[in-house]
Write a protein that holds these residues in place. Sequence first.
Motif, PDB file in Angstrom:
ATOM      1  N   ALA A   1      51.036  40.390  29.704  1.00  0.00           N
ATOM      2  CA  ALA A   1      50.459  40.309  28.943  1.00  0.00           C
ATOM      3  C   ALA A   1      50.476  42.151  28.247  1.00  0.00           C
ATOM      4  O   ALA A   1      50.989  42.856  28.302  1.00  0.00           O
ATOM      5  N   SER A   2      50.140  42.161  26.271  1.00  0.00           N
ATOM      6  CA  SER A   2      50.519  42.799  26.055  1.00  0.00           C
ATOM      7  C   SER A   2      49.010  43.190  24.753  1.00  0.00           C
ATOM      8  O   SER A   2      48.116  42.560  24.593  1.00  0.00           O
ATOM      9  N   ARG A   3      49.094  44.519  24.451  1.00  0.00           N
ATOM     10  CA  ARG A   3      47.834  44.796  23.163  1.00  0.00           C
ATOM     11  C   ARG A   3      47.160  44.918  23.758  1.00  0.00           C
ATOM     12  O   ARG A   3      45.501  44.802  23.273  1.00  0.00           O
ATOM     13  N   ILE A   4      46.924  45.117  24.984  1.00  0.00           N
ATOM     14  CA  ILE A   4      45.914  45.300  25.996  1.00  0.00           C
ATOM     15  C   ILE A   4      46.041  46.540  26.442  1.00  0.00           C
ATOM     16  O   ILE A   4      47.202  47.019  26.913  1.00  0.00           O
ATOM     17  N   ILE A   5      45.099  47.426  27.207  1.00  0.00           N
ATOM     18  CA  ILE A   5      45.214  48.556  27.594  1.00  0.00           C
ATOM     19  C   ILE A   5      44.709  47.616  29.406  1.00  0.00           C
ATOM     20  O   ILE A   5      43.792  47.542  30.302  1.00  0.00           O
ATOM     21  N   PHE A   6      46.567  46.871  29.939  1.00  0.00           N
ATOM     22  CA  PHE A   6      46.130  46.255  30.939  1.00  0.00           C
ATOM     23  C   PHE A   6      44.996  46.449  31.918  1.00  0.00           C
ATOM     24  O   PHE A   6      43.911  45.583  32.271  1.00  0.00           O
ATOM     25  N   ARG A   7      45.386  47.496  32.592  1.00  0.00           N
ATOM     26  CA  ARG A   7      44.827  48.046  33.979  1.00  0.00           C
ATOM     27  C   ARG A   7      43.023  47.659  33.887  1.00  0.00           C
ATOM     28  O   ARG A   7      42.742  47.709  34.081  1.00  0.00           O
ATOM     29  N   ALA A   8      42.610  48.168  32.544  1.00  0.00           N
ATOM     30  CA  ALA A   8      41.181  48.097  32.839  1.00  0.00           C
ATOM     31  C   ALA A   8      40.138  46.494  32.601  1.00  0.00           C
ATOM     32  O   ALA A   8      39.296  46.257  32.741  1.00  0.00           O
ATOM     33  N   TYR A   9      40.907  45.511  32.626  1.00  0.00           N
ATOM     34  CA  TYR A   9      40.850  44.056  32.314  1.00  0.00           C
ATOM     35  C   TYR A   9      40.830  43.483  33.589  1.00  0.00           C
ATOM     36  O   TYR A   9      41.256  43.664  34.184  1.00  0.00           O
ATOM     37  N   ASP A  10      39.785  42.133  33.801  1.00  0.00           N
ATOM     38  CA  ASP A  10      39.824  41.712  34.904  1.00  0.00           C
ATOM     39  C   ASP A  10      40.768  40.683  34.450  1.00  0.00           C
ATOM     40  O   ASP A  10      40.662  40.203  32.537  1.00  0.00           O
ATOM     41  N   MET A  11      41.422  40.123  35.794  1.00  0.00           N
ATOM     42  CA  MET A  11      42.085  38.578  35.250  1.00  0.00           C
ATOM     43  C   MET A  11      42.536  37.760  35.750  1.00  0.00           C
ATOM     44  O   MET A  11      41.525  37.818  36.688  1.00  0.00           O
ATOM     45  N   ALA A  12      42.681  36.620  35.402  1.00  0.00           N
ATOM     46  CA  ALA A  12      42.290  35.224  35.564  1.00  0.00           C
ATOM     47  C   ALA A  12      43.513  34.203  35.055  1.00  0.00           C
ATOM     48  O   ALA A  12      43.946  34.300  34.402  1.00  0.00           O
ATOM     49  N   TRP A  13      43.352  33.290  36.168  1.00  0.00           N
ATOM     50  CA  TRP A  13      44.317  31.914  36.709  1.00  0.00           C
ATOM     51  C   TRP A  13      42.927  31.364  36.681  1.00  0.00           C
ATOM     52  O   TRP A  13      42.569  30.826  37.445  1.00  0.00           O
ATOM     53  N   TYR A  14      43.010  30.259  35.842  1.00  0.00           N
ATOM     54  CA  TYR A  14      42.812  28.857  35.518  1.00  0.00           C
ATOM     55  C   TYR A  14      43.116  27.145  35.427  1.00  0.00           C
ATOM     56  O   TYR A  14      44.738  28.013  35.286  1.00  0.00           O
ATOM     57  N   ARG A  15      43.028  26.385  35.543  1.00  0.00           N
ATOM     58  CA  ARG A  15      44.002  25.380  35.784  1.00  0.00           C
ATOM     59  C   ARG A  15      43.456  23.848  35.215  1.00  0.00           C
ATOM     60  O   ARG A  15      42.040  24.258  35.182  1.00  0.00           O
ATOM     61  N   GLN A  16      43.870  23.174  34.327  1.00  0.00           N
ATOM     62  CA  GLN A  16      43.446  21.868  34.079  1.00  0.00           C
ATOM     63  C   GLN A  16      44.367  20.751  33.898  1.00  0.00           C
ATOM     64  O   GLN A  16      45.608  20.611  33.964  1.00  0.00           O
ATOM     65  N   ALA A  17      43.727  19.634  34.736  1.00  0.00           N
ATOM     66  CA  ALA A  17      44.248  18.706  34.772  1.00  0.00           C
ATOM     67  C   ALA A  17      44.400  17.751  33.909  1.00  0.00           C
ATOM     68  O   ALA A  17      43.124  16.879  33.404  1.00  0.00           O
ATOM     69  N   PRO A  18      45.068  16.220  34.062  1.00  0.00           N
ATOM     70  CA  PRO A  18      44.770  15.408  33.181  1.00  0.00           C
ATOM     71  C   PRO A  18      43.718  14.849  33.413  1.00  0.00           C
ATOM     72  O   PRO A  18      43.207  14.193  33.758  1.00  0.00           O
ATOM     73  N   GLY A  19      42.856  15.026  31.733  1.00  0.00           N
ATOM     74  CA  GLY A  19      41.634  14.036  31.745  1.00  0.00           C
ATOM     75  C   GLY A  19      40.128  14.646  33.242  1.00  0.00           C
ATOM     76  O   GLY A  19      39.655  14.428  32.831  1.00  0.00           O
ATOM     77  N   LYS A  20      40.765  16.014  33.106  1.00  0.00           N
ATOM     78  CA  LYS A  20      39.758  16.712  33.641  1.00  0.00           C
ATOM     79  C   LYS A  20      39.165  18.169  33.252  1.00  0.00           C
ATOM     80  O   LYS A  20      40.466  18.528  31.597  1.00  0.00           O
ATOM     81  N   GLU A  21      38.212  18.945  33.510  1.00  0.00           N
ATOM     82  CA  GLU A  21      38.124  20.414  32.733  1.00  0.00           C
ATOM     83  C   GLU A  21      38.932  20.976  33.146  1.00  0.00           C
ATOM     84  O   GLU A  21      39.440  21.327  34.608  1.00  0.00           O
ATOM     85  N   ARG A  22      39.284  22.525  32.129  1.00  0.00           N
ATOM     86  CA  ARG A  22      39.879  23.692  32.563  1.00  0.00           C
ATOM     87  C   ARG A  22      38.533  23.918  34.034  1.00  0.00           C
ATOM     88  O   ARG A  22      37.230  24.192  33.921  1.00  0.00           O
ATOM     89  N   GLU A  23      39.680  24.766  34.848  1.00  0.00           N
ATOM     90  CA  GLU A  23      38.389  25.061  35.980  1.00  0.00           C
ATOM     91  C   GLU A  23      38.583  26.596  36.044  1.00  0.00           C
ATOM     92  O   GLU A  23      40.485  27.042  36.306  1.00  0.00           O
ATOM     93  N   LEU A  24      38.201  27.407  37.227  1.00  0.00           N
ATOM     94  CA  LEU A  24      39.277  28.506  37.497  1.00  0.00           C
ATOM     95  C   LEU A  24      39.367  28.858  38.699  1.00  0.00           C
ATOM     96  O   LEU A  24      39.047  28.128  39.565  1.00  0.00           O
ATOM     97  N   VAL A  25      40.941  28.852  39.126  1.00  0.00           N
ATOM     98  CA  VAL A  25      41.027  28.943  40.122  1.00  0.00           C
ATOM     99  C   VAL A  25      41.180  30.269  41.112  1.00  0.00           C
ATOM    100  O   VAL A  25      41.012  30.645  41.907  1.00  0.00           O
ATOM    101  N   ALA A  26      41.631  31.343  40.343  1.00  0.00           N
ATOM    102  CA  ALA A  26      41.684  32.989  41.351  1.00  0.00           C
ATOM    103  C   ALA A  26      41.389  33.683  39.934  1.00  0.00           C
ATOM    104  O   ALA A  26      41.284  33.804  38.683  1.00  0.00           O
TER     105      ALA A  26
END
Length: 114
Positions: free
Chosen positions: A23-48
Amino acid sequence: VQLQASGGGLVQAGGHLRLSCSASRIIFRAYDMAWYRQAPGKERELVASITSGGETTYADPVKGRFIISRDNFGDAVYLEMHNLRPEDTAVYYCSTFERGLRRWGQGTQVTVSS
């Protein structure tokens, strides 16, 4: 903010991968972060997700197999994925919420063969 994900690839079922997101252009340590995924034909979903304080949450399908972590010195967030399954095949995105909007990286493809 700029988010750059990497580490995807093709792996056999039962294998593992480690995704990275810088990540760049943010004060990284202050931000919550997440991983999402999107499979073909499906909506994007939160992973972690991981808060700025290091608290983690996981979607039920990945609990016990995936680990999210962060490096506040290196401005990076990681996703360790173990015992991968074909249903984990998707484009994986790192994300954060900045200035009232959810921001996305460009995504990295993970393909798990059976």
